[in-house]
Scaffold this active site. Structure first.
Site, PDB file in Angstrom:
ATOM      1  N   ARG A 184      18.768 -10.953  14.792  1.00 20.23           N
ATOM      2  CA  ARG A 184      17.875 -10.414  13.755  1.00 20.23           C
ATOM      3  C   ARG A 184      16.686  -9.739  14.409  1.00 20.23           C
ATOM      4  O   ARG A 184      15.862 -10.385  15.075  1.00 20.23           O
ATOM      5  CB  ARG A 184      17.396 -11.500  12.792  1.00 20.23           C
ATOM      6  CG  ARG A 184      16.377 -10.958  11.797  1.00 20.23           C
ATOM      7  CD  ARG A 184      16.268 -11.723  10.504  1.00 20.23           C
ATOM      8  NE  ARG A 184      15.555 -12.980  10.610  1.00 20.23           N
ATOM      9  CZ  ARG A 184      15.141 -13.689   9.553  1.00 20.23           C
ATOM     10  NH1 ARG A 184      15.392 -13.260   8.329  1.00 20.23           N
ATOM     11  NH2 ARG A 184      14.515 -14.832   9.725  1.00 20.23           N
ATOM     12  N   ASP A 463       9.607 -21.548   8.458  1.00 24.19           N
ATOM     13  CA  ASP A 463       9.364 -20.311   9.194  1.00 24.19           C
ATOM     14  C   ASP A 463       8.318 -19.494   8.448  1.00 24.19           C
ATOM     15  O   ASP A 463       7.640 -20.005   7.561  1.00 24.19           O
ATOM     16  CB  ASP A 463      10.662 -19.546   9.461  1.00 24.19           C
ATOM     17  CG  ASP A 463      11.312 -19.006   8.177  1.00 24.19           C
ATOM     18  OD1 ASP A 463      10.673 -19.043   7.105  1.00 24.19           O
ATOM     19  OD2 ASP A 463      12.458 -18.546   8.271  1.00 24.19           O
TER      20      ASP A 463
END
Length: 549
Positions: A184, A463
């Site tokens: 990612r 996160d």
């Protein structure tokens, strides 16, 4: 001057071209000190490759970010997201994406995590089918984190990937059957200010993608595998088309056949949900799946509709995938993907083991199991977990409910409407919810400023989406002077009072020495300033990036 008004990052204002033994291409400057093996990643050829990406594509990136701002002004004025009339022919047309490569056909359980060396090895060895190495939400974008991550992924393909833990003396090495690697890159809104091209900082996404594909794509293909990526935070099919053009350009420069590079697009913004078909169509030669990024999706819902009192949200914990806008969007993703031959990936199970409390641990695993049963039952082709201990739980569910490699041939016909996609969750707003947003949001930002992007807090792996939801919801409640269930209004004074009390409790829990050695003053200032701001700032990671040292 507040943090949001800062325009320069003093930590990045170092002398340029500090790499040793590297002759930089014309117009390229590196504003950071060298580290071990950095010259293996930041080669003149690799930097020339990413510089060309910048020169060719950054202008469109900037224009598309401006289009986001213009669309937000319309939302703030009362316009609501809707399906695009000008692309009706794409939605109603009979077309499919390109065939999915063999190594991406079974994605029943994927694990995600940051790109530090031990985590990469543990994730690849976790037993999951896939590992998404995350340069975005699970990684704090310090220069060392970004370049060390590139080294670790390069070693996955070019060398023996090992790690010796200096604290425990334990050795880590790759198993014989590691998970398939997907990478990612950072979203279009993020910059990599340590590298400038012609005086301008490069896009973080182009930097991450460019370095990885330059160093590794040919080797991955030579092994009979697919260079695969996750692409985050997109809001339109034009943004998807930009990535598609980046992929095609990279393939041409690296002598790879068209369609070699493959992407899974995270659907984690509200506007993107109204362009699912269009996003798939824009990337039809390069895309294989869409993923329901549930936590960022809640953040986007609040951000895009936050000034409209009709969409005032309840406590974060009451917004689950089984109801309202979250339920509608996940079903629409499944139906749209399967109609077009793409996979529909489920969302994150963020729980982490609680080995000190077996009863609490069992309850958490039961929640994970129920969530994965919902996903597999609905028709998702796979799911995400944040911790290796959750891999067997999710795997058992998908093995039982999805014995085939995927469910792409399974079709739904749920007739999801715009109103269903905008339906707000029911429930109360409570002081406990306010406290949780403050407690978790500030602690995450503090850890992020110290270079940690995946942070265990209260038995969940958090996160950047965690802090974004937290400050977005507080901003929304403050903006509307929302009522709590005890009748009190959420005001700046109440926010400051609760924040002071929560931080005192956090200091007591951590211990004064640990708390005082951290970066809590900066985290508190940033969180408070963004929560109390008159206008909602798009991302907290943008001003927070200025504070990284």
């Amino acid at each position: 001057m507040g943090i949001l008004q800062e325009t320069k990052n003093p930590a990045l204002m170092e002398d340029v071209n500090m790499l040793t033994n590297v002759t930089l291409p014309a117009g390229v400057a590196v504003h950071a000190a060298p580290g071990p093996r950095y010259d293996e990643i930041l080669t003149p050829e690799a930097l020339a490759f990413v510089a060309e990406l910048h020169r060719r594509f950054d202008g469109r990136r900037v224009e598309l970010l401006a289009a986001r701002d213009a669309r937000q002004k319309r939302y703030d004025a009362g316009e609501l997201p809707d399906f695009l009339p000008e692309t009706r022919d794409i939605r109603e047309g009979d077309w499919t994406i390109a065939p999915v490569p063999a190594d991406l056909l079974d994605r029943r359980v994927e694990i995600t995590g940051p790109v530090d060396r031990k985590m990469v090895i543990n994730a690849l060895n976790s037993g999951a089918r896939m590992f998404m190495a995350d340069f975005e939400d699970a990684t704090s974008p310090t220069w060392d984190n970004m370049i060390d991550g590139q080294i670790n992924l390069k070693d996955r393909w070019h060398a023996e990937l090992t790690y010796e833990d200096p604290a425990s003396g334990k050795s880590y090495r790759l198993s014989e059957n590691p998970a398939t690697l997907l990478v990612r890159a950072r979203g279009w809104h993020l910059l990599e200010e340590h590298v400038t091209v012609d005086g301008a900082p490069i896009s973080g996404g182009l930097f991450d993608f460019g370095l990885y594909v330059f160093h590794n794509a040919a080797t991955v293909v030579a092994k009979g595998l697919t260079p695969a990526f996750y692409l985050p935070k997109m809001e339109s099919h034009q943004e998807a088309k930009l990535w598609d053009d980046v992929f095609s350009h990279a393939e041409g420069k690296l002598s790879l056949p068209h369609g070699t590079l493959k992407a899974t697009v995270l659907i984690e913004t509200l506007p993107a949900t109204f362009e699912l078909n269009e996003i798939l169509y824009a990337m039809k030669d390069h895309i294989v799946a869409l993923n329901c990024g549930r936590w960022d999706y809640i953040f986007s819902y609040i951000k895009r509709l936050g000034k409209n009192p009709r969409f005032l949200t309840p406590d974060r914990g009451l917004m689950g995938m089984g109801a309202a806008f979250l339920r509608a969007y996940s079903l629409l993703v499944i139906d749209t993907c399967h109609r077009r031959g793409a996979f529909a990936m489920g969302g994150m199970a963020a729980q982490i083991p609680n080995r000190k409390d077996p009863e609490a641990n069992a309850a958490a695993l039961a929640k994970v199991k129920a969530d994965k049963e919902r996903e597999a039952g609905d028709g998702h082709d796979g799911t995400w977990v944040a911790h290796p201990d959750l891999v067997p739980v999710a795997m058992e569910v998908f093995d039982r409910l999805m014995p085939e490699a995927n469910q792409v041939t399974r079709r739904r016909d749920d007739r999801i409407t715009r109103d269903m996609l905008l339906e707000v969750h029911e429930g109360e707003r409570t002081e406990a919810g306010l406290r949780e947003n403050i407690r978790v949001g500030v602690q995450y930002i503090e850890a992020w400023l110290r270079g940690r992007g995946a942070v265990p807090l209260y038995n969940l792996m958090e996160d950047a989406a965690t802090a974004e939801i937290s400050r977005a919801q507080i901003w929304q409640w403050l903006h509307h002077r929302a009522s709590l269930n005890d009748g009190r209004k959420v005001t700046p004074d109440l926010f400051r009072e609760v924040m002071a009390d929560e931080m005192a409790r956090v200091r007591d829990a951590l211990g004064g020495e640990v708390y005082d050695a951290g970066r809590f003053p900066e985290a508190l200032e940033l969180f408070a300033e963004m929560s109390l701001a008159k206008d909602f700032a798009e991302f907290l990671t943008v001003p927070a990036y200025k504070l990284i040292k």
